[in-house]
Design a protein around this motif. Structure first.
Motif, short mmCIF file in Angstrom:
data_model
loop_
_atom_site.label_atom_id
_atom_site.label_comp_id
_atom_site.label_asym_id
_atom_site.label_seq_id
_atom_site.Cartn_x
_atom_site.Cartn_y
_atom_site.Cartn_z
N LYS A 1 -3.65 -10.66 -3.49
CA LYS A 1 -4.13 -9.39 -4.05
C LYS A 1 -3.36 -8.25 -3.39
O LYS A 1 -3.17 -8.25 -2.17
CB LYS A 1 -5.63 -9.24 -3.78
N LEU B 1 -5.48 -14.77 -0.82
CA LEU B 1 -6.76 -15.17 -1.42
C LEU B 1 -6.98 -16.67 -1.33
O LEU B 1 -8.06 -17.11 -0.95
CB LEU B 1 -6.82 -14.72 -2.88
N TYR C 1 -15.10 -15.21 -6.87
CA TYR C 1 -13.77 -15.71 -7.24
C TYR C 1 -13.82 -17.21 -7.50
O TYR C 1 -14.49 -17.95 -6.77
CB TYR C 1 -12.77 -15.46 -6.11
N SER C 2 -13.08 -17.64 -8.50
CA SER C 2 -12.93 -19.07 -8.73
C SER C 2 -11.53 -19.34 -9.27
O SER C 2 -10.91 -18.47 -9.88
CB SER C 2 -13.99 -19.59 -9.72
N TRP C 3 -11.06 -20.55 -8.99
CA TRP C 3 -9.70 -20.93 -9.38
C TRP C 3 -9.74 -22.25 -10.12
O TRP C 3 -10.44 -23.19 -9.71
CB TRP C 3 -8.81 -21.05 -8.14
N PHE D 1 -7.13 -17.77 -12.32
CA PHE D 1 -8.02 -17.11 -11.36
C PHE D 1 -9.04 -16.29 -12.13
O PHE D 1 -8.68 -15.46 -12.97
CB PHE D 1 -7.15 -16.21 -10.47
N ILE E 1 -12.45 -13.79 -11.92
CA ILE E 1 -13.35 -12.94 -11.16
C ILE E 1 -14.60 -12.75 -12.00
O ILE E 1 -14.54 -12.30 -13.16
CB ILE E 1 -12.72 -11.57 -10.86
N SER F 1 -16.98 -8.43 -12.32
CA SER F 1 -15.95 -7.62 -11.66
C SER F 1 -16.52 -6.32 -11.12
O SER F 1 -17.52 -5.77 -11.63
CB SER F 1 -14.82 -7.34 -12.65
N ASP G 1 -12.19 -4.51 -7.16
CA ASP G 1 -11.27 -5.58 -7.57
C ASP G 1 -10.01 -5.04 -8.21
O ASP G 1 -9.06 -5.78 -8.46
CB ASP G 1 -11.95 -6.53 -8.57
N TYR H 1 -2.52 -8.53 -8.88
CA TYR H 1 -2.72 -9.88 -8.39
C TYR H 1 -1.47 -10.71 -8.67
O TYR H 1 -0.96 -10.73 -9.78
CB TYR H 1 -3.93 -10.53 -9.06
#
Lengths: 115, 115
Positions: A38, A48, A64-66, A77, A79, A82, A86, A90
């Protein structure tokens, strides 16, 4: 040669909306690492997440998740809910094993969260 | 444990002058990388150094740019006879000496403005 593509140049969302930033990578190596950074308006790079190519398990950290999918060479990615904080650029990035660890960055996605 | 330090944070040079950017890696790190971020673009690898050695300079412009990482002291990125196109943010990253760590820690960057 390695390549990271972030097709979304800019995204605007209203606060509390969910947003997904896309990342597609190219490499012939079987061992590699993927990253997300970020870059807030202040300019520094904030690490991150790091993911190695043998671990396809999705990861969640707070909002956050991936989602890592080798079949589609993607490392997206998301969010959730939000927030204005944020808002940033990115970057998705890639290091291949044995490649002197030089990082290949995508061009970045600028996220603006509107209050 | 201090992070990667870069100075100055902002540097203004007139065309034709020299710019010297300094990077002090994290304690115990012996690998240093330099990246350049042109306005509105992602970061691009420039050079990878270990103590007293340039390992990979494939991203360095052929002229006017040089880098060193002496046995003692910080790594230096030197730009001679700067031109307006050199205006960018220059980031330094460091990593530990052990192989396979694939961890790079970024400094806050030096923003060079050429007038």
């Amino acid at each position: 040669a390695q390549k990271v593509t972030q097709a979304q140049t800019e995204i605007s969302v209203v606060e509390k909306e969910d947003v997904t930033l896309d990342c597609v990578y190219e490499t012939r190596d079987t061992t590699y690492y993927l990253f997300w950074y970020k870059q807030p308006p202040s300019g520094e790079l904030v690490f991150l997440i790091r993911r190695n190519s043998f671990d396809e398990q999705n990861e969640i950290s707070g909002r956050y998740s991936w989602n890592f999918q080798k079949s589609t060479s993607s490392f997206n990615f998301t969010i959730t809910a939000s927030q204005v904080v944020d808002s940033a650029v990115y970057f998705c990035a890639l290091i291949v094993s044995g490649g002197y660890q030089k990082v290949t960055f995508g061009t970045g996605t600028k996220l603006q969260v509107i209050p | 444990n201090a992070g990667v330090m870069q100075n100055p944070r902002h540097l203004v040079r007139r065309r034709g002058q020299e710019a010297r950017l300094r990077c002090s890696p994290m304690k115990g790190h012996s690998h240093v990388y330099w990246y350049r971020q042109l306005p509105e673009e992602g970061l691009k690898f420039m050079v990878y150094l270990q103590k007293e050695n340039i390992i990979d300079e494939s991203g360095m412009p052929k002229e006017r740019f040089s880098a060193e990482f002496p046995k003692e002291g910080p790594s230096i990125l030197r730009i001679q006879q700067v031109v307006r196109g050199d205006s960018a943010a220059y980031f330094c990253a460091s990593s530990p000496p052990r192989t396979g760590s694939y961890e790079q820690y970024f400094g806050p960057g030096t923003r060079l403005t050429v007038t």
